[in-house]
Write a protein that holds these residues in place. Sequence first.
Motif, PDB file in Angstrom:
ATOM      1  N   LEU A 146      15.279  98.473 -49.649  1.00 39.80           N
ATOM      2  CA  LEU A 146      14.026  98.667 -50.389  1.00 39.80           C
ATOM      3  C   LEU A 146      14.243  99.582 -51.593  1.00 39.80           C
ATOM      4  O   LEU A 146      13.670  99.362 -52.665  1.00 39.80           O
ATOM      5  CB  LEU A 146      12.953  99.225 -49.450  1.00 39.80           C
ATOM      6  CG  LEU A 146      12.511  98.235 -48.350  1.00 39.80           C
ATOM      7  CD1 LEU A 146      11.758  98.937 -47.228  1.00 39.80           C
ATOM      8  CD2 LEU A 146      11.657  97.118 -48.941  1.00 39.80           C
ATOM      9  N   SER A 195       4.522  99.664 -49.355  1.00 40.94           N
ATOM     10  CA  SER A 195       3.895  99.555 -48.033  1.00 40.94           C
ATOM     11  C   SER A 195       4.952  99.396 -46.940  1.00 40.94           C
ATOM     12  O   SER A 195       4.813  99.950 -45.841  1.00 40.94           O
ATOM     13  CB  SER A 195       2.945  98.352 -47.985  1.00 40.94           C
ATOM     14  OG  SER A 195       1.879  98.535 -48.874  1.00 40.94           O
ATOM     15  N   ALA A 196       6.017  98.630 -47.256  1.00 39.93           N
ATOM     16  CA  ALA A 196       7.105  98.470 -46.286  1.00 39.93           C
ATOM     17  C   ALA A 196       7.733  99.831 -45.990  1.00 39.93           C
ATOM     18  O   ALA A 196       8.010 100.171 -44.834  1.00 39.93           O
ATOM     19  CB  ALA A 196       8.158  97.491 -46.821  1.00 39.93           C
ATOM     20  N   PHE A 228       3.940  95.919 -52.183  1.00 35.47           N
ATOM     21  CA  PHE A 228       4.435  95.516 -50.858  1.00 35.47           C
ATOM     22  C   PHE A 228       5.674  96.312 -50.475  1.00 35.47           C
ATOM     23  O   PHE A 228       5.857  96.689 -49.314  1.00 35.47           O
ATOM     24  CB  PHE A 228       4.731  94.012 -50.827  1.00 35.47           C
ATOM     25  CG  PHE A 228       3.498  93.148 -50.795  1.00 35.47           C
ATOM     26  CD1 PHE A 228       2.558  93.285 -49.777  1.00 35.47           C
ATOM     27  CD2 PHE A 228       3.275  92.185 -51.766  1.00 35.47           C
ATOM     28  CE1 PHE A 228       1.419  92.487 -49.734  1.00 35.47           C
ATOM     29  CE2 PHE A 228       2.143  91.381 -51.732  1.00 35.47           C
ATOM     30  CZ  PHE A 228       1.206  91.532 -50.721  1.00 35.47           C
ATOM     31  N   VAL A 229       6.540  96.571 -51.461  1.00 36.65           N
ATOM     32  CA  VAL A 229       7.753  97.353 -51.182  1.00 36.65           C
ATOM     33  C   VAL A 229       7.363  98.757 -50.706  1.00 36.65           C
ATOM     34  O   VAL A 229       7.890  99.263 -49.711  1.00 36.65           O
ATOM     35  CB  VAL A 229       8.654  97.418 -52.439  1.00 36.65           C
ATOM     36  CG1 VAL A 229       9.756  98.463 -52.276  1.00 36.65           C
ATOM     37  CG2 VAL A 229       9.270  96.046 -52.723  1.00 36.65           C
ATOM     38  N   SER A 254      15.723  97.604 -54.275  1.00 40.63           N
ATOM     39  CA  SER A 254      14.729  96.774 -54.954  1.00 40.63           C
ATOM     40  C   SER A 254      13.879  97.608 -55.923  1.00 40.63           C
ATOM     41  O   SER A 254      13.251  97.070 -56.818  1.00 40.63           O
ATOM     42  CB  SER A 254      13.855  96.026 -53.951  1.00 40.63           C
ATOM     43  OG  SER A 254      12.951  96.902 -53.331  1.00 40.63           O
ATOM     44  N   ARG A 276       8.738  99.991 -63.295  1.00 41.86           N
ATOM     45  CA  ARG A 276       8.913  98.751 -62.530  1.00 41.86           C
ATOM     46  C   ARG A 276       7.616  98.398 -61.796  1.00 41.86           C
ATOM     47  O   ARG A 276       7.256  97.233 -61.671  1.00 41.86           O
ATOM     48  CB  ARG A 276      10.087  98.912 -61.550  1.00 41.86           C
ATOM     49  CG  ARG A 276      10.497  97.627 -60.879  1.00 41.86           C
ATOM     50  CD  ARG A 276      11.814  97.751 -60.148  1.00 41.86           C
ATOM     51  NE  ARG A 276      12.944  97.745 -61.059  1.00 41.86           N
ATOM     52  CZ  ARG A 276      14.170  97.330 -60.743  1.00 41.86           C
ATOM     53  NH1 ARG A 276      14.427  96.887 -59.526  1.00 41.86           N
ATOM     54  NH2 ARG A 276      15.148  97.357 -61.622  1.00 41.86           N
ATOM     55  N   ARG A 309       5.435  96.749 -64.264  1.00 41.95           N
ATOM     56  CA  ARG A 309       5.869  95.393 -64.594  1.00 41.95           C
ATOM     57  C   ARG A 309       5.615  94.413 -63.439  1.00 41.95           C
ATOM     58  O   ARG A 309       5.346  93.246 -63.657  1.00 41.95           O
ATOM     59  CB  ARG A 309       7.370  95.383 -64.939  1.00 41.95           C
ATOM     60  CG  ARG A 309       7.705  95.865 -66.332  1.00 41.95           C
ATOM     61  CD  ARG A 309       9.151  95.517 -66.701  1.00 41.95           C
ATOM     62  NE  ARG A 309      10.118  96.181 -65.838  1.00 41.95           N
ATOM     63  CZ  ARG A 309      10.603  97.404 -66.058  1.00 41.95           C
ATOM     64  NH1 ARG A 309      10.204  98.095 -67.095  1.00 41.95           N
ATOM     65  NH2 ARG A 309      11.490  97.926 -65.238  1.00 41.95           N
ATOM     66  N   HIS A 310       5.760  94.916 -62.197  1.00 37.39           N
ATOM     67  CA  HIS A 310       5.653  94.029 -61.022  1.00 37.39           C
ATOM     68  C   HIS A 310       4.741  94.673 -59.977  1.00 37.39           C
ATOM     69  O   HIS A 310       5.198  95.029 -58.883  1.00 37.39           O
ATOM     70  CB  HIS A 310       7.034  93.798 -60.395  1.00 37.39           C
ATOM     71  CG  HIS A 310       8.111  93.438 -61.367  1.00 37.39           C
ATOM     72  ND1 HIS A 310       8.224  92.189 -61.933  1.00 37.39           N
ATOM     73  CD2 HIS A 310       9.121  94.174 -61.892  1.00 37.39           C
ATOM     74  CE1 HIS A 310       9.263  92.174 -62.756  1.00 37.39           C
ATOM     75  NE2 HIS A 310       9.818  93.365 -62.754  1.00 37.39           N
ATOM     76  N   ASP A 359       2.420  93.670 -57.883  1.00 34.69           N
ATOM     77  CA  ASP A 359       2.243  93.053 -56.562  1.00 34.69           C
ATOM     78  C   ASP A 359       3.464  93.279 -55.680  1.00 34.69           C
ATOM     79  O   ASP A 359       3.357  93.733 -54.535  1.00 34.69           O
ATOM     80  CB  ASP A 359       2.003  91.543 -56.700  1.00 34.69           C
ATOM     81  CG  ASP A 359       0.716  91.245 -57.449  1.00 34.69           C
ATOM     82  OD1 ASP A 359      -0.083  92.184 -57.642  1.00 34.69           O
ATOM     83  OD2 ASP A 359       0.521  90.086 -57.843  1.00 34.69           O
ATOM     84  N   ILE A 360       4.634  92.962 -56.248  1.00 32.28           N
ATOM     85  CA  ILE A 360       5.863  93.093 -55.460  1.00 32.28           C
ATOM     86  C   ILE A 360       6.046  94.543 -55.018  1.00 32.28           C
ATOM     87  O   ILE A 360       6.294  94.840 -53.844  1.00 32.28           O
ATOM     88  CB  ILE A 360       7.104  92.663 -56.288  1.00 32.28           C
ATOM     89  CG1 ILE A 360       6.907  91.271 -56.889  1.00 32.28           C
ATOM     90  CG2 ILE A 360       8.362  92.725 -55.442  1.00 32.28           C
ATOM     91  CD1 ILE A 360       7.983  90.877 -57.893  1.00 32.28           C
ATOM     92  N   MET A 361       5.897  95.457 -55.983  1.00 29.28           N
ATOM     93  CA  MET A 361       6.194  96.866 -55.691  1.00 29.28           C
ATOM     94  C   MET A 361       5.198  97.453 -54.688  1.00 29.28           C
ATOM     95  O   MET A 361       5.570  98.302 -53.870  1.00 29.28           O
ATOM     96  CB  MET A 361       6.220  97.682 -56.986  1.00 29.28           C
ATOM     97  CG  MET A 361       7.374  97.319 -57.906  1.00 29.28           C
ATOM     98  SD  MET A 361       9.011  97.612 -57.192  1.00 29.28           S
ATOM     99  CE  MET A 361       9.175  99.375 -57.519  1.00 29.28           C
TER     100      MET A 361
END
Lengths: 383, 383
Positions: free
Chosen positions: A302, A262-263, A259-260, A305, A249, A252-253, A255-257
């Motif tokens: 998170l 980092s959160a 940030f996830v 996600s 994942r 595939r993603h 940028d999103i991951m």
Amino acid sequence: MEVKSRAPGKIILSGEHAVVHGSTAVASSIDLYTYVSLRFSTPSDDQDSLKLQLKETALEFSWPITRIRASFPQLSSTPTSCSVENAKAIAALVQDLNIPEANFGLASGVSAFLWLYSSIQGFKPATVLVTSELPLGSGLGSSASFCVALAAALLAYTDSVSFHVNHQGWLSFGEKDLELVNQWAFEGEKIIHGKPSGIDNTVSAYGNIISFKLGSLTHMKSSVPLKMLITNTKVGRNTKALVAGVGERMLRHPDIMAFVFSAVDSLSNELTSILKSPTPDELSVTEKEQKIEELMEMNEGLLQSMGVSHATIQTVLQTTLKYKLASKLTGAGGGGCVLTLLPTLLSGTVVDKVVAELESCGFQCFIAGIGGGGVEINFGVSS
Amino acid sequence: MEVKSRAPGKIILSGEHAVVHGSTAVASSIDLYTYVSLRFSTPSDDQDSLKLQLKETALEFSWPITRIRASFPQLSSTPTSCSVENAKAIAALVQDLNIPEANFGLASGVSAFLWLYSSIQGFKPATVLVTSELPLGSGLGSSASFCVALAAALLAYTDSVSFHVNHQGWLSFGEKDLELVNQWAFEGEKIIHGKPSGIDNTVSAYGNIISFKLGSLTHMKSSVPLKMLITNTKVGRNTKALVAGVGERMLRHPDIMAFVFSAVDSLSNELTSILKSPTPDELSVTEKEQKIEELMEMNEGLLQSMGVSHATIQTVLQTTLKYKLASKLTGAGGGGCVLTLLPTLLSGTVVDKVVAELESCGFQCFIAGIGGGGVEINFGVSS
């Protein structure tokens, strides 16, 4: 001559999966233990056998001491990885036992036992009884607590080990000896898991709370007496596949991951600062619990996600949400265990209701205190 | 003389809540409509009344034209906010109707009707029939589609409006006129909602897909014919409280939430690039659907970490997960509606089963195509 040891299980409070991608994770000991009783044979006992009794599975294994001695021509008395030759010898010793296939991971646990016993105590006849409050293979660190408790019991009788008294006859190891217990336990974990992270045995040995990031560990004591309801969904997980799924994942993603993750890193840092901050100087226990509940809820979102949830985890979340309790999966996800914070002021009636409802779904519930001490031994017991 | 108009509802595909904190959100029209039929009275009809019939609630309201005329001494024929004086006049006209309290938001909808009708058409006797496929107050843009359809029907009879033919007798407005419809609809939305974002009426007027960030909108057409199951949990939401709750969480956990919002922003950008990319040149429809499903699952997790989920939403997620379908809440959360992507290759039998199971929980299910055209009018209908 008898010694009993106990070593706690562990939970991941925050950061599972994200830790693989560089985020901080936080693990804690739980006051559910694996107990190991070691009794060396007296002259009136059978002098030529090593016996291993596993209370939960009602299984007992026995080997002639002469056979064990013949299997290991040379052993190091300092923590050493099991060589390919020794692994073959162990496999031969285990194969003869005809262990029932239904007993999850038992063969590897028995192998670890043979390795640790022979390496630390050599070829003395004895009986070792193992009992455990931890469900096997559910992410609560049952194998690590077994290795730690076993290493502790075995090392208790070696020379120059120092203890200090804890409570009610329980003793804990001095710093250097505790590290030795932990190193041996890690060797056992390697036999069971191949490439363990070493977190589980370290939490079990040292207790308390450990944050870890990129392989470096920080020990800390919690100032909050947290209590968790641990619900075992009994759905077996494939940890490797789940970790790989998150990795895919991420590809595939990206940028999103990123940030996830980092959160999650920020979340773990916030959690440790709440756990460490003095109570009640800054926040009351209830205020801390509320903050931790919110962090658990956020971490669960998170994790969802990342795609590591499971229908049974959703059932637990939904059930506890009805009682306004915060939950998150702990460990690999995809089944396994779910944590629910039980606030200090929550009535026992509510706890009973939640547990009854979860058990009616076929789940297994445990209530555990968080962040207690690590491995202990006791020379005064006779059980 | 009769005209019928229809205006679509909307869903938020991604980015709800995070958009308040600067992330991109993506909204789409759905092919569920509010219909408005406007018939000016002929000499054989009642010449002194304006009638509003609401089919779903089986309610009919009527005002003497003379009273309406007396209520609004001066009206602008260009889109204008309702002044305090005019709002008082409307309140007096609505108060006399004794609208049942059970009818959610009806008084404000009737107020918007009176304002738009009088402003655009002045004081002509007529009968206006409103029917809708959209549940009221569930986040599917029912009020906006009502305002858009109403403004369209009213403007259809004003001078210099140009149309182009769409299909089966339906016409759409020229660009300038469509913007006028949208502006009037926004004035209606202001009467209903106080401070609407303008997204709902814009999606309803223009149709297709709109991404929005920090107040700026980008229109785009989808190259993927997505179909969604929309489940209305029927749990009323307090949107203001939910938005405020996320804001408070942002204050309590600024670092974590900033990463969560950034993750959502990346997610919305990835979603729009999938929706826009040509099919099947780059990815097949099925591959796109799988990517969108994954993004929906991730967005749902991020929304849960913002704390806007609800037990009923969890029930929908859990039910659809059993059928390996991806879902996310849409809009404010805390109840409201949940989206479930229905892949092109999914069998009708499975859809029927999912719908039956969700309806047995007391939920209301709709199946809608995504990203179709906006408001249309039809002069040839007699229904």
